[in-house]
Design an enzyme around this catalytic site. Sequence first.
Site, PDB file in Angstrom:
ATOM      1  N   LYS A  53       0.841  -1.206   0.000  1.00  0.00           N
ATOM      2  CA  LYS A  53       0.000   0.000   0.000  1.00  0.00           C
ATOM      3  C   LYS A  53       0.878   1.259   0.000  1.00  0.00           C
ATOM      4  O   LYS A  53       0.612   2.208  -0.740  1.00  0.00           O
ATOM      5  CB  LYS A  53      -0.948  -0.011   1.213  1.00  0.00           C
ATOM      6  CG  LYS A  53      -2.082  -1.015   1.022  1.00  0.00           C
ATOM      7  CD  LYS A  53      -2.870  -1.308   2.276  1.00  0.00           C
ATOM      8  CE  LYS A  53      -3.847  -2.456   1.991  1.00  0.00           C
ATOM      9  NZ  LYS A  53      -4.544  -2.969   3.171  1.00  0.00           N
ATOM     10  N   GLN A  97      -4.984  -1.679   9.348  1.00  0.00           N
ATOM     11  CA  GLN A  97      -4.857  -3.006   8.743  1.00  0.00           C
ATOM     12  C   GLN A  97      -5.478  -4.067   9.667  1.00  0.00           C
ATOM     13  O   GLN A  97      -5.135  -4.148  10.847  1.00  0.00           O
ATOM     14  CB  GLN A  97      -3.368  -3.322   8.497  1.00  0.00           C
ATOM     15  CG  GLN A  97      -3.115  -4.625   7.778  1.00  0.00           C
ATOM     16  CD  GLN A  97      -3.635  -4.623   6.339  1.00  0.00           C
ATOM     17  OE1 GLN A  97      -3.456  -3.670   5.594  1.00  0.00           O
ATOM     18  NE2 GLN A  97      -4.327  -5.696   5.960  1.00  0.00           N
ATOM     19  N   ASP A 120     -11.446   2.470   3.607  1.00  0.00           N
ATOM     20  CA  ASP A 120     -11.806   1.053   3.456  1.00  0.00           C
ATOM     21  C   ASP A 120     -13.327   0.879   3.351  1.00  0.00           C
ATOM     22  O   ASP A 120     -13.804  -0.198   3.008  1.00  0.00           O
ATOM     23  CB  ASP A 120     -11.314   0.257   4.684  1.00  0.00           C
ATOM     24  CG  ASP A 120     -10.060  -0.540   4.390  1.00  0.00           C
ATOM     25  OD1 ASP A 120      -9.799  -0.812   3.200  1.00  0.00           O
ATOM     26  OD2 ASP A 120      -9.347  -0.891   5.348  1.00  0.00           O
TER      27      ASP A 120
END
Length: 280
Positions: A53, A97, A120
């Site tokens: 990422k 994460q 997200d």
Amino acid sequence: MSGKIIDGKAVSAALREQIKAQAQELAAKGIVPGLAVVIVGEDPASQVYVRNKEKACAEVGFYSEKYALPEQTTQQELLELVERLNQDPKIHGILVQLPLPKHLDEKGVIAAISPEKDVDAFHAVNVGKIMQGDYRFLPCTPAGIMELIHAAQVSVEGKECVVIGRSNIVGKPMAMLLLHENGTVTICHSRTRNLAEVTRRADILVAAVGKAKFVTKDMVKPGAVVIDVGMNRDENGKLCGDVDFEAVSQIADAITPVPGGVGPMTITMLLKNTLTAAQG
Ligand code: NAP
């Protein structure tokens, strides 16, 4: 092989070029899209995802910050960091994460992220907006799949769409996006009876099960479009999807490979969401 391979790498590369160009336009106005990635603990798979990422951000000219916190981080410490990032004007997107170490409350952490920075799209506000069909952020994997379906020039309207899997990050939002494009959608899961009978009805079949080569040729209608979300290891330790690619690609009209299908799209959609957040 008869089925057309949907090339996720190529679609992803083209999208990243567009994102890079749009980021340059924003930068000219003094705004550099910024993503903060937070990782807690030492999970090796998560370390790889986070590294990828950060690399992707650099490639498209985004600013990124990484917070690698020790395994024993407390809920309070993590929430304080999230709050600091919520207030930081350089940061437009916050990604924590998952999975978090077991002693931490994932739901509480997701709820603490500002919905405007929730790239997200896991926050309840954003999930609700997706249900209503009025959204800025889409969860990355299903959004990437829709891009692949569009790139393959497949129309969803009126089609029988079957999604195997009902997770909050893939199956459920996937079904919703197909519904928004006027598909007739069925969601299957581990309690579904006569699974093969249902999947054989699908014009568009999405497999998000997490079991190597679970979808066999007899479960697929000839001419179907098959999207394989799975990331599994086969008996030889080789990366493979949820679909028996060799056999199913003989009868599918179009199919995504693993690797090189859905996988490359997920981070690209994270970049797209971060750009959207920065555009304000
Ligand atoms: P998950 O949370 O484990 O969900 C799996 C789903 O499959 C569940 O809904 C489960 O049903 C269903 N299932 C399990 N066994 C089944 C069976 N025998 N028949 C029918 N349904 C069955 O997994 P996930 O997070 O959605 O991920 C799915 C796969 O996609 C994994 O391989 C993951 O690694 C991969 N993935 C890839 C990407 C990418 O970027 N390429 C991103 C995310 C995930 P129940 O709900 O009844 O248990």
